[in-house]
Design a protein around this motif. Structure first.
Motif, PDB file in Angstrom:
ATOM      1  N   THR A  69      59.396  74.340  31.235  1.00 28.87           N
ATOM      2  CA  THR A  69      60.168  74.169  30.005  1.00 28.87           C
ATOM      3  C   THR A  69      59.736  72.895  29.283  1.00 28.87           C
ATOM      4  O   THR A  69      60.561  72.132  28.764  1.00 28.87           O
ATOM      5  N   VAL A  70      58.429  72.660  29.257  1.00 34.29           N
ATOM      6  CA  VAL A  70      57.862  71.518  28.541  1.00 34.29           C
ATOM      7  C   VAL A  70      57.694  71.926  27.078  1.00 34.29           C
ATOM      8  O   VAL A  70      56.887  72.807  26.763  1.00 34.29           O
ATOM      9  N   ARG A  71      58.445  71.300  26.191  1.00 35.69           N
ATOM     10  CA  ARG A  71      58.470  71.727  24.788  1.00 35.69           C
ATOM     11  C   ARG A  71      57.874  70.711  23.823  1.00 35.69           C
ATOM     12  O   ARG A  71      57.593  71.048  22.669  1.00 35.69           O
ATOM     13  N   THR A  72      57.702  69.475  24.268  1.00 36.69           N
ATOM     14  CA  THR A  72      57.205  68.421  23.388  1.00 36.69           C
ATOM     15  C   THR A  72      56.228  67.532  24.141  1.00 36.69           C
ATOM     16  O   THR A  72      56.151  67.553  25.380  1.00 36.69           O
ATOM     17  N   ALA A  73      55.509  66.699  23.380  1.00 36.92           N
ATOM     18  CA  ALA A  73      54.631  65.718  24.008  1.00 36.92           C
ATOM     19  C   ALA A  73      55.440  64.725  24.826  1.00 36.92           C
ATOM     20  O   ALA A  73      54.985  64.256  25.872  1.00 36.92           O
ATOM     21  N   ALA A  74      56.659  64.414  24.375  1.00 35.11           N
ATOM     22  CA  ALA A  74      57.517  63.503  25.139  1.00 35.11           C
ATOM     23  C   ALA A  74      57.907  64.125  26.479  1.00 35.11           C
ATOM     24  O   ALA A  74      57.942  63.437  27.510  1.00 35.11           O
ATOM     25  N   ASP A  75      58.197  65.427  26.476  1.00 36.08           N
ATOM     26  CA  ASP A  75      58.467  66.126  27.734  1.00 36.08           C
ATOM     27  C   ASP A  75      57.271  66.020  28.670  1.00 36.08           C
ATOM     28  O   ASP A  75      57.420  65.766  29.874  1.00 36.08           O
ATOM     29  N   ALA A  76      56.082  66.241  28.111  1.00 34.33           N
ATOM     30  CA  ALA A  76      54.863  66.183  28.924  1.00 34.33           C
ATOM     31  C   ALA A  76      54.687  64.804  29.537  1.00 34.33           C
ATOM     32  O   ALA A  76      54.355  64.673  30.723  1.00 34.33           O
ATOM     33  N   ALA A  77      54.928  63.772  28.747  1.00 28.53           N
ATOM     34  CA  ALA A  77      54.766  62.404  29.239  1.00 28.53           C
ATOM     35  C   ALA A  77      55.745  62.124  30.375  1.00 28.53           C
ATOM     36  O   ALA A  77      55.371  61.537  31.403  1.00 28.53           O
ATOM     37  N   ARG A  78      57.002  62.532  30.206  1.00 30.50           N
ATOM     38  CA  ARG A  78      58.006  62.313  31.259  1.00 30.50           C
ATOM     39  C   ARG A  78      57.609  63.036  32.543  1.00 30.50           C
ATOM     40  O   ARG A  78      57.749  62.492  33.650  1.00 30.50           O
ATOM     41  N   ALA A  79      57.139  64.271  32.391  1.00 28.37           N
ATOM     42  CA  ALA A  79      56.796  65.079  33.561  1.00 28.37           C
ATOM     43  C   ALA A  79      55.600  64.512  34.308  1.00 28.37           C
ATOM     44  O   ALA A  79      55.606  64.414  35.546  1.00 28.37           O
ATOM     45  N   VAL A  80      54.563  64.140  33.571  1.00 28.27           N
ATOM     46  CA  VAL A  80      53.364  63.596  34.209  1.00 28.27           C
ATOM     47  C   VAL A  80      53.677  62.260  34.869  1.00 28.27           C
ATOM     48  O   VAL A  80      53.223  61.976  35.986  1.00 28.27           O
ATOM     49  N   ASP A  81      54.467  61.426  34.206  1.00 27.73           N
ATOM     50  CA  ASP A  81      54.853  60.146  34.798  1.00 27.73           C
ATOM     51  C   ASP A  81      55.617  60.349  36.110  1.00 27.73           C
ATOM     52  O   ASP A  81      55.522  59.534  37.023  1.00 27.73           O
ATOM     53  N   ALA A  82      56.387  61.443  36.179  1.00 25.01           N
ATOM     54  CA  ALA A  82      57.166  61.720  37.384  1.00 25.01           C
ATOM     55  C   ALA A  82      56.317  62.285  38.515  1.00 25.01           C
ATOM     56  O   ALA A  82      56.775  62.335  39.663  1.00 25.01           O
ATOM     57  N   GLY A  83      55.107  62.735  38.191  1.00 23.90           N
ATOM     58  CA  GLY A  83      54.222  63.249  39.233  1.00 23.90           C
ATOM     59  C   GLY A  83      53.887  64.715  39.144  1.00 23.90           C
ATOM     60  O   GLY A  83      53.285  65.273  40.073  1.00 23.90           O
ATOM     61  N   ALA A  84      54.241  65.373  38.032  1.00 25.24           N
ATOM     62  CA  ALA A  84      53.894  66.789  37.882  1.00 25.24           C
ATOM     63  C   ALA A  84      52.383  66.959  37.832  1.00 25.24           C
ATOM     64  O   ALA A  84      51.696  66.245  37.102  1.00 25.24           O
ATOM     65  N   SER A  85      51.873  67.912  38.612  1.00 22.57           N
ATOM     66  CA  SER A  85      50.425  68.125  38.653  1.00 22.57           C
ATOM     67  C   SER A  85      49.974  69.201  37.683  1.00 22.57           C
ATOM     68  O   SER A  85      48.774  69.408  37.499  1.00 22.57           O
ATOM     69  N   TYR A  86      50.932  69.899  37.068  1.00 19.54           N
ATOM     70  CA  TYR A  86      50.627  70.840  35.995  1.00 19.54           C
ATOM     71  C   TYR A  86      51.895  71.023  35.170  1.00 19.54           C
ATOM     72  O   TYR A  86      53.009  70.676  35.599  1.00 19.54           O
ATOM     73  N   LEU A  87      51.730  71.545  33.961  1.00 14.95           N
ATOM     74  CA  LEU A  87      52.845  71.760  33.044  1.00 14.95           C
ATOM     75  C   LEU A  87      52.924  73.224  32.663  1.00 14.95           C
ATOM     76  O   LEU A  87      51.897  73.911  32.581  1.00 14.95           O
ATOM     77  N   VAL A  88      54.144  73.689  32.412  1.00  9.93           N
ATOM     78  CA  VAL A  88      54.364  75.066  31.980  1.00  9.93           C
ATOM     79  C   VAL A  88      55.244  75.018  30.731  1.00  9.93           C
ATOM     80  O   VAL A  88      56.315  74.400  30.744  1.00  9.93           O
ATOM     81  N   THR A  89      54.792  75.645  29.663  1.00 11.83           N
ATOM     82  CA  THR A  89      55.548  75.633  28.414  1.00 11.83           C
ATOM     83  C   THR A  89      56.131  77.016  28.142  1.00 11.83           C
ATOM     84  O   THR A  89      55.568  78.030  28.574  1.00 11.83           O
ATOM     85  N   PRO A  90      57.247  77.099  27.386  1.00 14.41           N
ATOM     86  CA  PRO A  90      57.800  78.400  27.047  1.00 14.41           C
ATOM     87  C   PRO A  90      57.153  79.032  25.818  1.00 14.41           C
ATOM     88  O   PRO A  90      57.385  80.203  25.520  1.00 14.41           O
ATOM     89  N   ALA A  91      56.356  78.235  25.095  1.00 10.26           N
ATOM     90  CA  ALA A  91      55.778  78.689  23.830  1.00 10.26           C
ATOM     91  C   ALA A  91      54.545  77.840  23.539  1.00 10.26           C
ATOM     92  O   ALA A  91      54.110  77.044  24.380  1.00 10.26           O
ATOM     93  N   LEU A  92      53.994  78.012  22.344  1.00 10.63           N
ATOM     94  CA  LEU A  92      52.851  77.207  21.937  1.00 10.63           C
ATOM     95  C   LEU A  92      53.300  75.776  21.689  1.00 10.63           C
ATOM     96  O   LEU A  92      54.132  75.522  20.815  1.00 10.63           O
ATOM     97  N   VAL A  93      52.766  74.844  22.456  1.00 13.10           N
ATOM     98  CA  VAL A  93      53.178  73.448  22.368  1.00 13.10           C
ATOM     99  C   VAL A  93      51.931  72.569  22.389  1.00 13.10           C
ATOM    100  O   VAL A  93      51.037  72.776  23.206  1.00 13.10           O
ATOM    101  N   ASP A  94      51.893  71.588  21.487  1.00 15.38           N
ATOM    102  CA  ASP A  94      50.810  70.611  21.510  1.00 15.38           C
ATOM    103  C   ASP A  94      51.251  69.460  22.395  1.00 15.38           C
ATOM    104  O   ASP A  94      51.838  68.482  21.935  1.00 15.38           O
ATOM    105  N   VAL A  95      51.012  69.593  23.679  1.00 13.27           N
ATOM    106  CA  VAL A  95      51.560  68.634  24.640  1.00 13.27           C
ATOM    107  C   VAL A  95      50.801  67.319  24.672  1.00 13.27           C
ATOM    108  O   VAL A  95      51.284  66.343  25.260  1.00 13.27           O
ATOM    109  N   TRP A  96      49.631  67.246  24.043  1.00 13.01           N
ATOM    110  CA  TRP A  96      48.829  66.033  24.132  1.00 13.01           C
ATOM    111  C   TRP A  96      48.816  65.263  22.822  1.00 13.01           C
ATOM    112  O   TRP A  96      47.855  64.585  22.505  1.00 13.01           O
TER     113      TRP A  96
END
Length: 209
Positions: A69-96
């Motif tokens: 449920t990564v929907r924004t670049a901010a979500d991606a940053a929080r997840a990666v900082d926490a240690g997520a080794s991959y991300l899954v989005t519900p839709a088209l998201v520019d996570v970078w």
């Protein structure tokens, strides 16, 4: 092992979301004990970044613990900082969009052929076909014709019977939430979770072409 190769091998992505962070962590650890390699912790889970970090600490650096449920670049940053080794989005998201975020593999949500193309252009390592229940296994079979080499993971309304059908129509794996997790991430019985995990693993094995 990267998430796509793991999914090709093990055919199952477990999706954990719940209101109790301690129960969510216990759910993740139980799934890992049951041999489920790829586990996604939805950011809709209460205290999700902390759950991701605790799961990473418990399971080690090689574990395939991802954020969903990564929907924004901010979500991606929080997840990666926490240690997520991959991300899954519900839709088209520019996570970078945010500079400085270490890039990790992204399973990007898409439904139509146009969305699949856009997801690939945005660097998706695989397509999360969502909501898969809208078209069912027959839709996946049609989508495979123009995209025979694209890794596709149907998510949404996938029970054990549907899982076998999706795998038979060319999905590399299926993503499963509530039919597998039940109420475990809200404090439900872990013994029942183990039973469901065993049943799903057996169904996935039978569904492997």
């Amino acid at each position: 092992m990267n998430p796509v190769e793991s999914l090709r091998t093990h055919r199952l992505l477990a999706i954990v979301r719940g209101n109790d962070p301690d129960a969510a962590l216990r759910t993740v650890l139980t799934l890992a004990e049951e041999g489920i390699e790829a586990i996604e912790i939805s950011l809709t889970t209460n205290e999700a970044p902390a759950v991701i970090a605790r799961a990473r600490a418990e399971l080690g650096p090689e574990a395939l613990v991802g954020a969903g449920t990564v929907r924004t670049a901010a979500d991606a940053a929080r997840a990666v900082d926490a240690g997520a080794s991959y991300l899954v989005t519900p839709a088209l998201v520019d996570v970078w969009q945010s500079a400085g975020i270490p890039e990790v593999p992204v399973l990007m949500g898409a439904l139509s052929p146009s969305e699949v193309e856009l997801a690939l252009m945005r660097g998706a390592c695989a397509i999360k076909l969502f909501p898969a229940s809208l078209g069912g296994p027959a839709y996946l079979r049609a989508l495979r014709d123009p995209f025979p080499e694209v890794p596709i993971v149907p998510v949404g309304g996938v029970d054990a019977v549907a899982a076998r059908e999706y795998l038979g129509h060319g999905a590399i794996a299926v993503g499963v939430g509530s039919p597998l997790i039940g109420d475990a991430a809200d404090g439900g019985d872990l013994g029942e979770l183990r039973t469901r995990a065993s049943a799903f693993r057996a169904a996935i094995t039978r569904g492997t072409p």
